[in-house]
Design a protein around this motif. Structure first.
Motif, mmCIF file in Angstrom:
data_model
loop_
_atom_site.group_PDB
_atom_site.id
_atom_site.type_symbol
_atom_site.label_atom_id
_atom_site.label_comp_id
_atom_site.label_asym_id
_atom_site.label_seq_id
_atom_site.Cartn_x
_atom_site.Cartn_y
_atom_site.Cartn_z
ATOM 1 N N HIS A 24 44.406 33.111 23.899
ATOM 2 C CA HIS A 24 43.141 33.834 23.732
ATOM 3 C C HIS A 24 42.422 33.489 22.430
ATOM 4 C CE1 HIS A 24 42.426 36.503 27.128
ATOM 5 N NE2 HIS A 24 43.740 36.505 27.283
ATOM 6 N N GLN A 25 42.919 32.517 21.712
ATOM 7 C CA GLN A 25 42.147 32.012 20.584
ATOM 8 C C GLN A 25 40.882 31.317 21.071
ATOM 9 O OE1 GLN A 25 44.827 29.564 18.299
ATOM 10 N NE2 GLN A 25 46.016 31.311 17.548
ATOM 11 N N ALA A 26 40.879 30.945 22.339
ATOM 12 C CA ALA A 26 39.703 30.316 22.947
ATOM 13 C C ALA A 26 38.803 31.397 23.531
ATOM 14 C CB ALA A 26 40.125 29.344 24.041
ATOM 15 N N ILE A 27 37.737 31.743 22.818
ATOM 16 C CA ILE A 27 36.775 32.716 23.328
ATOM 17 C C ILE A 27 35.892 32.065 24.392
ATOM 18 C CG2 ILE A 27 34.922 34.321 22.729
ATOM 19 C CD1 ILE A 27 37.659 35.021 21.569
ATOM 20 N N ASN A 28 35.453 30.855 24.093
ATOM 21 C CA ASN A 28 34.707 30.053 25.061
ATOM 22 C C ASN A 28 35.590 28.868 25.437
ATOM 23 O OD1 ASN A 28 32.036 31.433 25.167
ATOM 24 N ND2 ASN A 28 32.086 30.971 22.971
ATOM 25 N N PRO A 29 36.372 29.007 26.503
ATOM 26 C CA PRO A 29 37.414 28.018 26.800
ATOM 27 C C PRO A 29 36.872 26.640 27.162
ATOM 28 C CG PRO A 29 37.180 29.584 28.598
ATOM 29 C CD PRO A 29 36.342 30.099 27.477
#
Length: 240
Positions: free
Chosen positions: A135-140
């Motif tokens: 979930h470190q990727a907000i915009n995956p």
């Protein structure tokens, strides 16, 4: 009726290979799948982005985690192969409506199991130590499909192997499921929605886990825990 001898020959050939050779084949297979996800994912992003596409590169850390995930996926693949080779996992090879039935069973069973696992991991300490990495990727981006903690990668693979252990699925159903699984994983991490709203609202499509569905989960972590469908989120009140 389609000729099934080719697949049987491939399975027989693999079963006679030394463990290292079979493992290398599975590693190459997983590497090719990753490459296809990254290439076609970026092509889809460039084609369907509503705003000007901003080029990106992957960091060294992302590549390291992605490579580790590939090795773990190879281990899971080989484990399933070993269990099949020793008769612990059984699969049928007949061409019939069983393929469609087994695919639906595998598709919805995995969707439910992954929903439960995904929900529980968000509601426990495992989120901080395991799932927060993803979930470190907000915009995956496409590579985020493979940015997983090792525990998470092994857990998802274990769910799949457990199902294969308790039911003799048709091998063609398994192959179709694995292809669909990669497609859903790639589209869920595009960061854009390639399907127009009119298509997404069609009677059956609206219950599928579209790119927007999973992207919303990355934006609002308390919603949309499903993978292939939104059915379980709608039933348990976590649909957004």
């Amino acid at each position: 009726m389609p000729d099934i001898s080719y697949l049987n020959n491939v399975m027989h050939y693999l079963s006679r290979l030394p463990a290292l050779s079979a493992g290398l084949i599975f590693l190459i297979e997983n590497g090719l799948i990753t490459l296809l996800v990254l290439v076609f994912g970026k092509i889809i992003q460039q084609k369907f982005a509503t705003a000007p596409f901003v080029p990106y590169t992957y960091t060294r850390r992302e590549w390291q985690i992605c490579i580790l995930t590939n090795f773990l996926n190879t281990l899971i693949t080989y484990t399933g192969f070993w269990l099949w080779k020793h008769g612990i996992i059984r699969m049928t090879t007949n061409i019939s409506l069983t393929i469609f039935k087994d695919f639906l069973l595998l598709f919805f069973a995995m969707d439910l199991l992954m929903f439960i696992f995904h929900y529980l991991i968000h509601k426990s300490l495992l989120y901080k130590f395991v799932h927060q990495l993803h979930h470190q990727a907000i915009n995956p981006k496409p590579i985020d499909l493979f940015i997983l903690h090792p525990i998470e990668t092994i857990s998802f693979g274990a769910l799949w192997l457990i199902l294969l252990l308790i039911y003799p699925f048709n091998i063609y159903a398994v192959i179709i499921y694995l292809i669909i699984n990669v497609l859903f994983g790639m589209t869920g991490h595009l960061g854009i929605e390639p399907l127009p709203a009119k298509t997404r609202n069609l009677p059956l499509i609206k219950y599928l886990g579209t790119s927007s569905f999973h992207h919303n989960h990355h934006l609002k972590e308390d919603y949309n825990y499903g993978f292939y469908t939104s059915i379980w989120d709608r039933l348990f009140g976590t649909f957004r």
